[in-house]
Design an enzyme around this catalytic site. Sequence first.
Site, short mmCIF file in Angstrom:
data_model
loop_
_atom_site.label_atom_id
_atom_site.label_comp_id
_atom_site.label_asym_id
_atom_site.label_seq_id
_atom_site.Cartn_x
_atom_site.Cartn_y
_atom_site.Cartn_z
N ASP A 36 0.82 -1.22 0.00
CA ASP A 36 0.00 0.00 0.00
C ASP A 36 0.85 1.27 0.00
O ASP A 36 0.31 2.36 -0.08
CB ASP A 36 -0.95 0.02 1.20
CG ASP A 36 -2.26 -0.68 0.89
OD1 ASP A 36 -2.37 -1.23 -0.22
OD2 ASP A 36 -3.16 -0.68 1.74
N ASP A 294 -2.58 34.37 -37.31
CA ASP A 294 -2.62 32.92 -37.31
C ASP A 294 -3.78 32.38 -36.48
O ASP A 294 -4.37 31.36 -36.82
CB ASP A 294 -1.29 32.40 -36.74
CG ASP A 294 -0.91 31.07 -37.35
OD1 ASP A 294 -1.45 30.74 -38.42
OD2 ASP A 294 -0.09 30.39 -36.75
N GLY A 429 -3.83 26.90 -39.30
CA GLY A 429 -3.02 27.67 -40.21
C GLY A 429 -3.19 27.23 -41.65
O GLY A 429 -4.24 26.75 -42.05
N MET A 430 -2.14 27.38 -42.41
CA MET A 430 -2.20 27.08 -43.84
C MET A 430 -2.52 25.62 -44.07
O MET A 430 -3.18 25.26 -45.03
CB MET A 430 -0.88 27.47 -44.52
CG MET A 430 -0.67 28.95 -44.65
SD MET A 430 -2.11 29.82 -45.32
CE MET A 430 -1.98 29.37 -47.04
#
Lengths: 508, 490
Positions: A36, A294, A429-430
């Site tokens: 334990d 962005d 983004g792109m």
Amino acid sequence: MKLAYWMYAGPAHIGTLRVASSFKNVHAIMHAPLGDDYFNVMRSMLSRERDFTPVTTSVVDRNVLARGSQEKVVDNITRKDGEEHPDLIMLTPTCTSSILQEDLNNFVERAQMDAQADVMLADVNHYRYNELEAADRTLAQVVRYYIQKARKNGDLNTEKTEKPSVNIIGISTLGFHNNHDCTELKRLMADLGIEVNIVMPDGAEVGEIKNMSRAWFNLVPYRELGMQAAKYLEEEFGTPCVDITPMGIVETARCIRAIQRVLNDNGHAANFEEYIDNQTRHVSQAAWFSRSIDCQNLTGKRAVVFGDNTHAAAITKVLAREMGIKVVMAGTYCKYDQEWFRNEVSEYCDEVLVSEDNAEIANAIARLEPAAIFGTQMERHVGKRLDIPCGVIAAPIHIQNFPVGYRPYVGYEGANQLVDLIYNSFTLGMEDHLLEIFGGHDTKEVITKEMATESDLTWSKDGRTELQRVPGFVRGKVKRNTEKYARSQGLDTITAEVMYAAKEAVGA
Amino acid sequence: MTVAKERSAGSNQPAPASAAPSALNFECETGNYHTFCPISCVAWLYQKIEDSFFLVIGTKTCGYFLQNAMGVMIFAEPRYAMAELEEGDISAKLNDYEELKRLCLDIKRSRNPSVIVWIGTCTTEIIKMDMEGIAPKLEAEIGIPIVVARANGLDYAFTQGEDTVLAAMAMRCPTEPKKITAAPEQSVDRGSFQKLFSLGRKEEAKAEAPIATTTDSEYKDHPPLILFGSLPDSVVTQLNLELKRQGIKVSGWLPSQHYTDLPVVQEGYYAAGINPFLSRTATAMMRRRKCKLIGAPFPIGPDGTRAWVEKICKVFDIEPQGLDEREAQIWAGLEDYLKLVRGKSVFFMGDNLLEVSLARFLIRCGMTCPEIGIPYMDKRYQGAELKLLEQTCNEMGVPLPRIIEKPDNYNQIQRIYELNPDLVITGMAHANPLEARGISTKWSVEFTFAQLHGFANARDILELVTRPLRRNAALDGLGWDKLVKEEVKA
């Protein structure tokens, strides 16, 4: 009995041990069977601790059960007292000791007669409290004990410090990014001209507790740990408590303004507005980042948030207020404190989920189909199965939550880190545009990704070909929506025609 | 009876029923020590037995252990779960039978396993839940076999959890071969979980099935042999083939890859264990299933594997073929590793009960071993292994290790500071702190999950053992060996 596959919060003794082993020179004795004491493994392995974890199990085995534990527990306390000379030995009950119904208080009294150290029984019932509640209770118990002791001995120091000062309460071992958060909070306080009186409990000595009353105010950055201790100090000494988590630009400012009010009330003419403005607009990158071109593409993206109260609430606010992201669901596993959570987030999200059942959360995510998840390790796994990115924002802790480099979640640097985490969690983004324009370049086979696969529908060849033309990142969604439509129409085969009918009908 | 070619020192005398080797020094510290809870066996057994479901009947403490310390995270819905006991269960306000029935029906509905293994814990022991009484009734009612294992930390340590499960499962091995009927294929989807989480075990093609059925002239005539112990399937194949070289056919393994394929066990069959922590299973096979137990050293390291094969051959009155050459060949292949360990010392803090076998192998490799800590020592079941340890020490000319049962970790650390061993094999709780103090460590838990058994895997053991030594050699000269400030010694 409850069928459980996963736990968000650990058992009570983990909370107690997190507090006990955060202190310097405090030793915990667990009254538990073999195995334990895996807290030692977690502390040593997850947070790469260099020192031996100051936790010893007084092993309960058959012999001990037959003879009673008193002798052994008392021996182990006095033995540890001689070996390590701790300031405090904390006897930690476990699920086993809770049902053995032994008089642990009596053990502590017996051991106290021989031990040089203070001996204390953590007042935590395994079956009533989880890890978080137990940690909060234990910290309050230790603070109360040492304040009362100092008062009795007459060395309680209630004179406020000359300069504004703060106790930072709630930083503990095995806490989610606690070590870095603590560094960031200290920097923030230094910027504000506030001395840090004591950080509690991480790295503190129990002997310092009597000086807590000297601080002008207490800062409790995490809802889960420190509130009870702060409340006690407020009752005893009238020390005001600032409990606004400085996570994200807006909440950090709100926290600083609350601090300013406290200082002003104490006759200290502080004005942090200029600091806040300068940090927000010029020093920190987070506000500018959200504004930068962005991040326009984040607008209206849908996210699900799940975690402990502190982190889930704070991240929900950051997403909704600071980044324009739509939080379709915010959830917490802190059931015991759900009212607070609902109050905090309900205006920033579509729905609130309070649950400890990982399957319920997974199903909600599958149903909502967010673009990103911010959750725990469990939601990260759910996200993997559904092909939805997930940023991890809350405990249960994982070795990845102990990065070697500086990764705070609070303060202005924390806001930068959060922005990075959020931004990197979306396809953006792109890349996003190109995928939309050219329909992606992914020609992989369609993978079903429902949490429960239902295969009562068949796709015809032309239907499959058409589905293949859908960009990979929305394909799962199109597939599910089409199937939903087909079922509603009582169709069992999906052809290209059905697909386009579905698109017209539900916008799949 | 012709005695096969043996080493001069006579490693293969039948192990005496009781008396442990006299020269070895056994102590029992009955200290406070850390090891994993025996319920950890769930982590590897649910993968090994592919049509099983493990239900751990315990508390949040147990569940959080499996999840966080063992790192058995949920990558897909797993075939284990917690039956989490709540206050109502503890105070006996709720009916155990009804509660377990509700959960098991839920499991039957969602997973439909061939067997549900109930793992009892400390809590079920203390509240005296009558699992053995409930299981047969519930089994009859829901129509799925229920195996009860009390893998609790009051009685057992770490790997002994497997022992409790296998001992219970031994009682479920059929006495007669299954009649070939067109049994419907199990609907449980097999195999998908292993890929997701393999704990370092490499799964290979199913290898057991053909062995039990073919009657091949390559095999000599001998009574049926059952091997017990959970090993990755590829290692099972290796050991099967190793015995096949001697014309010995393995009739079956406990556990099998599927619960439905448990081997037939009849009175008079022979049984041999492959791991040192399986003493209860050995007893169950002997006393309850009336098998004859082959007491051999364990097939760990080339020396152990050779002794194990040799002993089985001897019992079946088969003259071993080419064992000398085979062992020599393996040793020759290990030379690059042996150069790194010769003359170095290794200290076992004690964790998984593999300590004696590993120490024996490493001493044969040229190491010394001052202390073997071990949670539990069954001197009878490990008798042949202990004898081989003693013999190995004598042959290698090194002192016998102290064997310390239930060690006290605090005392051990003081001894480690004194002895300054080259390597400490320890549980995870102590590894980082020892490393920070300039003492090289290897986690014992890695040996639990690595492939150790048989001739071919000796390299893997040495790969693990030498990793800290090689790493340190690579970092040598940086002057970073102690990464804590000097401590004031009391």
